[in-house]
Design a protein around this motif. Structure first.
Motif, PDB file in Angstrom:
ATOM      1  N   UNK A   1       0.761  -0.960   0.055  1.00  0.00           N
ATOM      2  CA  UNK A   1       0.007   0.168  -0.063  1.00  0.00           C
ATOM      3  C   UNK A   1       0.828   1.288  -0.191  1.00  0.00           C
ATOM      4  N   UNK A   2       1.871   1.160   0.864  1.00  0.00           N
ATOM      5  CA  UNK A   2       2.843   2.341   0.893  1.00  0.00           C
ATOM      6  C   UNK A   2       3.612   2.717  -0.446  1.00  0.00           C
ATOM      7  N   UNK A   3       3.921   1.452  -1.119  1.00  0.00           N
ATOM      8  CA  UNK A   3       4.642   1.299  -2.669  1.00  0.00           C
ATOM      9  C   UNK A   3       3.666   2.124  -3.428  1.00  0.00           C
ATOM     10  N   UNK A   4       2.511   1.793  -3.270  1.00  0.00           N
ATOM     11  CA  UNK A   4       1.401   2.351  -4.453  1.00  0.00           C
ATOM     12  C   UNK A   4       1.325   3.802  -4.328  1.00  0.00           C
ATOM     13  N   UNK A   5       1.809   4.521  -3.272  1.00  0.00           N
ATOM     14  CA  UNK A   5       1.555   6.109  -3.231  1.00  0.00           C
ATOM     15  C   UNK A   5       2.751   6.542  -4.047  1.00  0.00           C
ATOM     16  N   UNK A   6       3.770   5.851  -4.194  1.00  0.00           N
ATOM     17  CA  UNK A   6       5.021   6.497  -4.945  1.00  0.00           C
ATOM     18  C   UNK A   6       4.874   6.949  -6.190  1.00  0.00           C
ATOM     19  N   UNK A   7       4.579   5.887  -7.219  1.00  0.00           N
ATOM     20  CA  UNK A   7       4.443   6.233  -8.523  1.00  0.00           C
ATOM     21  C   UNK A   7       5.619   6.003  -9.358  1.00  0.00           C
ATOM     22  N   UNK A   8       5.572   6.351 -10.617  1.00  0.00           N
ATOM     23  CA  UNK A   8       6.954   6.021 -11.489  1.00  0.00           C
ATOM     24  C   UNK A   8       7.811   7.464 -11.640  1.00  0.00           C
ATOM     25  N   UNK A   9       8.354   7.385 -12.577  1.00  0.00           N
ATOM     26  CA  UNK A   9       9.269   8.798 -12.730  1.00  0.00           C
ATOM     27  C   UNK A   9       8.127   9.668 -13.814  1.00  0.00           C
ATOM     28  N   UNK A  10       8.646  10.933 -13.768  1.00  0.00           N
ATOM     29  CA  UNK A  10       8.012  11.865 -14.634  1.00  0.00           C
ATOM     30  C   UNK A  10       8.617  11.345 -16.019  1.00  0.00           C
ATOM     31  N   UNK A  11       7.922  11.561 -17.279  1.00  0.00           N
ATOM     32  CA  UNK A  11       8.402  11.195 -18.742  1.00  0.00           C
ATOM     33  C   UNK A  11       8.228   9.676 -18.779  1.00  0.00           C
ATOM     34  N   UNK A  12       7.893   8.775 -17.896  1.00  0.00           N
ATOM     35  CA  UNK A  12       7.525   7.314 -18.006  1.00  0.00           C
ATOM     36  C   UNK A  12       6.142   7.218 -18.237  1.00  0.00           C
ATOM     37  N   UNK A  13       5.733   5.918 -18.319  1.00  0.00           N
ATOM     38  CA  UNK A  13       4.542   5.552 -18.673  1.00  0.00           C
ATOM     39  C   UNK A  13       3.787   5.136 -17.285  1.00  0.00           C
ATOM     40  N   UNK A  14       4.312   5.347 -16.092  1.00  0.00           N
ATOM     41  CA  UNK A  14       4.038   5.017 -14.858  1.00  0.00           C
ATOM     42  C   UNK A  14       2.861   6.089 -14.255  1.00  0.00           C
ATOM     43  N   UNK A  15       2.178   5.634 -13.204  1.00  0.00           N
ATOM     44  CA  UNK A  15       1.230   6.337 -12.809  1.00  0.00           C
ATOM     45  C   UNK A  15       1.355   7.031 -11.371  1.00  0.00           C
ATOM     46  N   UNK A  16       0.676   7.356 -10.588  1.00  0.00           N
ATOM     47  CA  UNK A  16       0.887   7.754  -9.373  1.00  0.00           C
ATOM     48  C   UNK A  16       1.280   9.127  -9.325  1.00  0.00           C
ATOM     49  N   UNK A  17       1.698   9.677  -7.971  1.00  0.00           N
ATOM     50  CA  UNK A  17       2.164  10.956  -7.767  1.00  0.00           C
ATOM     51  C   UNK A  17       3.386  11.457  -8.498  1.00  0.00           C
ATOM     52  N   UNK A  18       4.299  10.483  -8.640  1.00  0.00           N
ATOM     53  CA  UNK A  18       5.763  10.429  -9.606  1.00  0.00           C
ATOM     54  C   UNK A  18       6.906  10.661  -8.261  1.00  0.00           C
ATOM     55  N   UNK A  19       7.952   9.956  -8.677  1.00  0.00           N
ATOM     56  CA  UNK A  19       9.166  10.183  -7.781  1.00  0.00           C
ATOM     57  C   UNK A  19       9.605  11.585  -7.630  1.00  0.00           C
ATOM     58  N   UNK A  20       9.564  12.297  -8.692  1.00  0.00           N
ATOM     59  CA  UNK A  20      10.381  13.788  -8.493  1.00  0.00           C
ATOM     60  C   UNK A  20       9.448  14.640  -7.882  1.00  0.00           C
ATOM     61  N   UNK A  21       8.247  14.412  -7.881  1.00  0.00           N
ATOM     62  CA  UNK A  21       7.210  15.125  -6.896  1.00  0.00           C
ATOM     63  C   UNK A  21       7.629  14.909  -5.590  1.00  0.00           C
ATOM     64  N   UNK A  22       7.648  13.600  -5.015  1.00  0.00           N
ATOM     65  CA  UNK A  22       7.930  13.486  -3.877  1.00  0.00           C
ATOM     66  C   UNK A  22       9.318  13.848  -3.380  1.00  0.00           C
ATOM     67  N   UNK A  23      10.349  13.810  -4.344  1.00  0.00           N
ATOM     68  CA  UNK A  23      11.503  14.394  -4.028  1.00  0.00           C
ATOM     69  C   UNK A  23      11.401  15.928  -3.408  1.00  0.00           C
ATOM     70  N   UNK A  24      10.490  16.603  -4.425  1.00  0.00           N
ATOM     71  CA  UNK A  24      10.489  18.268  -4.050  1.00  0.00           C
ATOM     72  C   UNK A  24       9.692  18.391  -2.847  1.00  0.00           C
ATOM     73  N   UNK A  25       8.501  17.587  -2.785  1.00  0.00           N
ATOM     74  CA  UNK A  25       7.980  17.692  -1.624  1.00  0.00           C
ATOM     75  C   UNK A  25       8.678  17.564  -0.299  1.00  0.00           C
TER      76      UNK A  25
END
Length: 506
Positions: free
Chosen positions: A353-377
Motif C-alpha cells: 500500500x505504501x509503495x502504491x503511493x510513490x508512482x513512477x518517474x516523470x516522463x515514464x508510462x507510470x502513474x501515481x504521484x511520481x518520484x520527482x514530486x515526492x523529492x520536491x515535496x
C-alpha cells in the motif's frame, strides 16, 4: 485522432481472422469509429491551439477514445453472459452494461488495469476482444496524442502544448529540436522495448522455460508491460506463467517506470545521464530498499501457502521473486500479480500500500504521484522546517544541483494536496455508496479502490485483489472510478483548471 483509432482495430480483426472469432464486431466498430472521426474532422480541420485549448483537446481526446474503445466490448457481449456486453434485458441493465464497458475501456486507455470482467478466460471471451483489451493499454501508455503528433505533421504545429498537456509528470524534456521528432523518438523507444520483451517471452517459450507463453500471450503481455497497464488475458495474471517469465518481466516493469528521455541519452552514448539523474537514483533505490524489506517479511511468513503463488516462508528465491515482482509492479502502477497478495498478512499488504503511493518517474508510462514530486515535496518540507528555526536564512530547493523554480514547487504542492484530497474523498464516497445498497466495504478496500483508480494502478486489496474485480460496486461508484482514472492519467491539475477557469475564445 478518432479516425486513426479505427485503424488500430485492424489488429483484433487480424486476430479474429486467425481464430475465427468476432470479426464482425471489429468491422462494425471500425466503421462507426472511422465515420465519427471523419465527421469530427470536418468541424475544424485546422485548429489553432493555445495552452488552454490544448488542455481541453487532450482531455476530450481521452474521453472520446474511451467511448469508442468501448464499442467492441458492447457488441461482442450482446446475447452472452459477458459483464461488459450490451444487455437488452431492460433499460437499467442496458445502462449498467454501458457503464461497465466504459469502465473497462477507460481502464485500458488510462493504463489503470482495474477490471469489471466477471471472468477472464478465452472460454468466455474471444482472442480478438482480449487482444483489443491489451492493445488499448499499449496505445494509452505513451499517449495517443503523442502518437498522433509523431505521425501527423499538421498536429506538430501545436505539438508542444499537446505533449505538455498529455505527458505524465511535471515536465516534458524536449529531446530534439522539433517536437514531432521528440514524439517519434519516444514512440520508437517504446515500440523497441515492446518488441524486445515480446521476443524474450516467446523465446523462453521456444526454449521450454515458459510452456504457456505462446506467441499470443507474448504479444498480449508485451502490449501491457511497457505501458504499466497490467491487463492480462489470463485470469491468474503473471502467476499463470513460470518463474522464468516472472523474472524476465521485472526489469521491463522497472524500465516502464523510468523517464524514457534517459534511454534516449543512453542511445546517444550519454549513459552517465542515468546515474546523474536524481529521480532515477531515487526510483531504483526505493525499489531496491522496499523489495529487500518485503522479501524479509515474506521469508518470515507474511504469506500463507497459496494456490496461486505457492509458498515463500523460509524460501529465498520465491520470497525475493514475489517481493521484486510486486514492488516493481505496484510502485510504478503496472498492476500485474504473481501471487494473491490480498491474502498476505497486514504487514505485507501495508508495504504494498505504501509503495502504491510513490508512482513512477516523470516522463515514464507510470502513474501515481511520481518520484520527482515526492523529492520536491520532501525537500520543501525540510527547507520549511530549517528556515523556521533560522528565519534569516534564504534557502532554495535544489534537485540534482539545480534550483527548483518556486512556481514549480507551488504547482507540485498543489498537485500533491489535490491528489490526497481526491483520494480521501473518493474513499469516503465508495464506503457510503456501497453501504447504500447493502455492501459492507472494509476500510482497506475503500482506500485501495480510491488509490488504485486515481493512481492508475488497477488492483487493490480484499475483494479488489489482483484476481478480484470491481464489478460488485454500484454504477455510481464505477462512474466516479472512471472519472478518477481519467483525472489520474491527465495529472489532475490541467483537467480541474478547465473547470475552474473556463475556456474563452481567443
Amino acid at each position: 485522432m478518432v479516425k486513426f483509432l479505427s485503424i488500430s482495430m485492424l489488429v483484433p480483426i487480424f486476430v479474429g481472422v486467425v481464430y475465427g472469432e468476432d470479426i464482425w464486431v471489429f468491422l462494425v466498430s471500425m466503421a462507426l469509429t472511422a465515420a465519427a472521426g471523419f465527421a469530427l474532422e470536418r468541424l475544424d480541420p485546422e485548429p489553432d491551439l493555445g495552452p488552454r485549448e490544448a488542455l481541453l483537446l487532450v482531455s476530450l481526446a481521452w474521453t472520446t477514445a474511451s467511448i469508442f474503445g468501448a464499442i467492441p466490448f458492447l457488441l461482442a457481449g450482446i446475447g452472452t453472459e459477458s459483464t461488459i456486453g450490451l444487455s437488452l434485458a431492460s433499460p437499467g441493465a442496458a445502462f449498467s452494461s454501458i457503464v461497465n464497458a466504459l469502465f473497462e475501456s477507460t481502464s485500458g486507455f488510462t493504463t489503470t488495469g482495474a477490471t469489471v470482467l466477471g471472468e477472464i478466460s478465452l472460454e468466455r471471451h474471444s482472442h480478438a476482444i482480449l487482444i483489443w483489451r491489451q492493445l488499448i493499454q499499449w496505445l494509452g501508455g505513451m499517449g495517443i496524442i503523442v502518437l498522433m503528433i509523431a505521425i501527423l505533421p499538421e498536429l506538430a504545429v501545436n505539438g508542444a502544448q499537446l505533449m505538455q498537456s498529455e505527458a505524465p509528470g511535471p515536465d516534458l524534456q524536449k529531446l530534439t529540436p522539433r517536437i514531432a521528432e521528440t514524439a517519434r523518438a519516444l514512440w520508437i523507444l517504446y515500440f523497441g522495448f515492446t518488441v524486445v520483451l515480446v521476443a524474450l517471452l516467446f523465446g523462453l517459450h521456444l526454449a521450454g522455460y515458459a510452456p504457456k507463453m505462446n506467441l499470443y500471450n507474448a504479444v498480449a503481455h508485451g502490449f501491457t508491460t511497457l505501458p504499466t497497464g497490467g491487463f492480462s488475458p489470463q485470469a491468474d495474471s503473471i502467476a499463470a506463467f513460470s518463474a522464468a517469465v516472472q523474472w524476465a518481466i521485472i526489469p521491463f516493469m522497472v524500465v516502464a517506470g523510468t523517464n524514457f528521455a534517459l534511454f534516449w541519452h543512453v542511445l546517444k552514448g550519454e549513459a552517465e545521464q542515468l546515474y546523474r539523474n536524481s529521480e532515477f537514483r531515487a526510483y531504483t533505490g526505493m525499489i531496491a530498499v522496499i523489495t529487500a524489506i518485503l522479501a524479509v517479511v515474506l521469508f518470515r511468513g507474511a504469506a500463507p501457502v497459496l494456490e496461486i503463488g505457492g509458498a515463500t516462508e523460509g524460501l529465498t528465491e520465491p520470497s525475493l521473486r514475489h517481493a521484486a515482482f510486486q514492488i516493481g509492479s505496484l510502485l510504478n502502477s503496472t498492476g500485474y500479480a504473481n501471487a494473491n497478495f490480498a491474502e498476505w498478512s497486514s504487514a505485507g499488504q501495508m508495504i504494498l500500500f505504501f509503495a502504491m503511493f510513490i508512482g513512477g518517474s516523470a516522463g515514464s508510462t507510470g502513474g501515481g504521484v511520481k518520484v520527482v514530486r515526492w523529492l520536491v515535496v520532501l525537500k520543501t518540507i525540510r527547507r520549511e522546517l530549517y528556515t523556521t528555526g533560522h528565519p534569516e536564512v534564504i534557502e532554495p530547493v535544489r534537485l540534482a544541483g539545480n534550483v527548483v523554480d518556486e512556481d514549480a514547487i507551488r504547482g507540485i504542492m498543489t498537485f500533491t494536496i489535490l491528489y490526497l484530497v481526491l483520494f480521501a474523498s473518493a474513499a469516503v464516497f465508495f464506503s457510503l455508496d456501497t453501504a447504500r445498497i447493502g455492501i459492507d466495504l472494509t476500510v482497506l478496500e475503500a482506500l485501495s479502490a480510491s488509490l488504485a483508480t486515481l493512481g492508475n494502478i488497477g488492483p487493490g486489496f480484499g475483494r479488489l485483489g489482483p484476481f478480484g474485480s470491481y464489478l460488485f460496486f454500484p454504477d455510481t461508484s464505477k462512474l466516479l472510478m472512471t472519472g478518477l482514472m481519467w483525472l489520474g492519467r491527465l495529472e489532475i491539475v490541467p483537467v480541474l483548471a478547465i473547470f475552474v477557469t473556463g475556456l474563452r475564445d481567443r
